[in-house]
Design a protein around this motif. Structure first.
Motif, PDB file in Angstrom:
ATOM      1  N   TYR A   1       0.825  -1.205   0.000  1.00  0.00           N
ATOM      2  CA  TYR A   1       0.000   0.000   0.000  1.00  0.00           C
ATOM      3  C   TYR A   1       0.859   1.255   0.000  1.00  0.00           C
ATOM      4  CZ  TYR A   1      -3.686   3.288   1.017  1.00  0.00           C
ATOM      5  OH  TYR A   1      -4.555   4.347   0.942  1.00  0.00           O
TER       6      TYR A   1
ATOM      7  N   PRO B   1      -0.330   2.841  -3.593  1.00  0.00           N
ATOM      8  CA  PRO B   1      -1.680   3.205  -3.160  1.00  0.00           C
ATOM      9  C   PRO B   1      -2.498   3.739  -4.331  1.00  0.00           C
ATOM     10  CG  PRO B   1      -0.148   4.941  -2.591  1.00  0.00           C
ATOM     11  CD  PRO B   1       0.681   3.824  -3.157  1.00  0.00           C
TER      12      PRO B   1
ATOM     13  N   ILE C   1      -4.971  -1.145  -3.908  1.00  0.00           N
ATOM     14  CA  ILE C   1      -3.565  -1.227  -4.298  1.00  0.00           C
ATOM     15  C   ILE C   1      -3.474  -1.428  -5.799  1.00  0.00           C
ATOM     16  CG2 ILE C   1      -1.481  -2.663  -4.133  1.00  0.00           C
ATOM     17  CD1 ILE C   1      -2.229  -3.225  -1.237  1.00  0.00           C
TER      18      ILE C   1
END
Length: 422
Positions: free
Chosen positions: A249, A253, A415
């Protein structure tokens, strides 16, 4: 035909061992007549050199293991010796090694990485060795210290869809080449403090009588006259899925646009869909229907990015009170570009605040493997959502709140890791 079979066997071995780190104890080898390392490392026993003591420390940090190994070698002979010392690093890819250092009585030694390839009808092995020369004084002990860091899984460029276990193998049997293969004083320490800090788990320790109990973060054990012929290999299997999710992440992200088919308004407070994209469990999206929100949909527009992971934090996690008084989603259906992929049921979890140390323990991972059905090639490749896709999560059923008939979602994490997935 035999040559093809050998090649395929070796290729298979590389694939199988890709996710593991393999490290051995020290051994000796003989240089060939030209004064260069041999084509193949061969174990050579020397009865005059005994392994009096070994201190082995394995510190597990995320997807790496830091190894500290101290040997005390005793030269029983009446003359000085210069031995050829080899330390096996990996049975797969040498780039899993982050660094390697070797010292003899506090003096750093030179070392060369050597690739050792063996093929036979049964197995194919590719090994990498760190080669050094060590001087041993007559009738004296010599302290040999080794430290290195080796990876136990991939480097985060790709993701494991099921966040499977890591494993680390440390082969003890090469040290059989010293003396009678007995370590007079053997001490082992396994440090899992960093793994446990992210709610990681030790699944299994094989090859040695050692285990973590209760709240232990570090375990140690001493053995006298440790017989290497009976304990040839140490294997530790562990899981760090929360750390992997956090790492992915942080690298990849995706703040996609999140919408919903309704939202609840109470006075000046509106529980808007964007609350699911603010990484704040004190806020939540709440559906705005008079019933529990059956048929309401959360819509995610991927934009021009792949999405490889979607994780939903169920319920209103601001407090234990808001969590239990409101509904939590029990069952959903997943759609991509209006095509239903399947349904999934969430567990009825107990209240817990969510952060990156427990994100996969508390969040609902929409693993696409759970939704495979029919022909999904138009909407997905491998296990990732294609760019410019419309993803919809439909509420089918809920766990009832004790006070309100409102269904809540605190957060959705997305993600955009790399494709294709190996």
């Amino acid at each position: 035909m035999k040559a093809i079979r050998k090649f395929l066997t070796a290729l298979f071995c590389l694939f199988v061992f890709l996710a593991d780190g393999f490290c051995n104890g020290g051994i000796r080898w003989n240089w060939n007549g030209s004064g260069t390392p041999p084509a193949t490392i061969t174990l050579k026993n020397d009865a005059e050199i005994s392994l009096k003591k070994e201190n082995l420390t394995l510190r597990f940090v995320d997807d790496c293991v830091i190894v500290y190994c101290d040997y005390i070698l005793y030269n029983k002979s009446s003359s000085n010796k210069i031995i050829d010392f080899a330390f096996n690093i990996t049975d797969s890819y040498h780039d899993s090694l982050v660094y390697y250092n070797i010292f003899a009585d506090g003096k750093k030694l030179a070392c060369d990485l050597h690739k050792d390839v063996k093929f036979d009808e049964i197995d194919g092995v590719i090994s990498f060795w760190a080669l050094s020369k060590i001087s041993l004084a007559a009738k004296k002990e010599t302290n040999v210290s080794i430290s290195y860091r080796v990876k136990t899984n991939n480097d985060g460029m790709y993701y494991a869809n099921d966040f499977s276990d890591n494993s680390f193998i440390y082969n003890l049997y090469p040290a059989l080449s010293f003396g009678n293969g007995i370590i007079e004083d053997f001490n082992i320490t396994i440090d899992m403090g960093d793994v446990f800090a992210y709610n990681g788990t030790v699944k299994k320790i094989e090859g040695i009588d050692l285990a973590f109990k209760n709240s232990e973060r570090i375990v140690s054990k001493h053995f006298s006259n440790f017989d290497l012929s009976k304990h040839k290999q140490l294997k530790i299997t562990y899981n760090i899925k929360n750390w992997y999710f956090k790492s992915l992440y942080e690298k990849y992200p995706l703040y996609a646009v999140i919408k919903a088919s309704s939202e609840l308004t109470e006075g000046r407070t509106v529980y808007v869909p964007s609350n699911m994209n603010d990484r704040n469990c004190d806020t939540a999206w709440v559906e705005g229907k008079s019933d529990f929100g059956k048929g309401e949909r959360i819509t995610i527009n991927t934009g021009r990015k792949w999405i490889t992971q979607i994780l939903l934090v169920n319920g209103f996690r601001k407090s234990e009170k808001t969590f239990y008084e409101n509904n939590r989603i029990k069952r959903i259906a997943l759609y991509v570009d209006d095509e239903k992929l399947g349904e999934m049921e969430f567990p009825d979890r107990k209240y817990c605040r969510v952060d990156m140390t427990n994100i996969l323990d508390e969040g609902e991972l929409l693993n696409l493997g759970d939704f495979f059905s029919g022909d999904y090639s138009k909407t997905m490749q491998g296990r990732g959502f294609r760019p410019d896709s419309k993803i919809e999560i439909e509420i089918l059923d809920v766990y009832k709140g004790t006070k309100y008939n409102d269904t809540c979602v605190s957060d959705i994490y997305m993600i955009a890791a790399q494709i294709p997935i190996p």
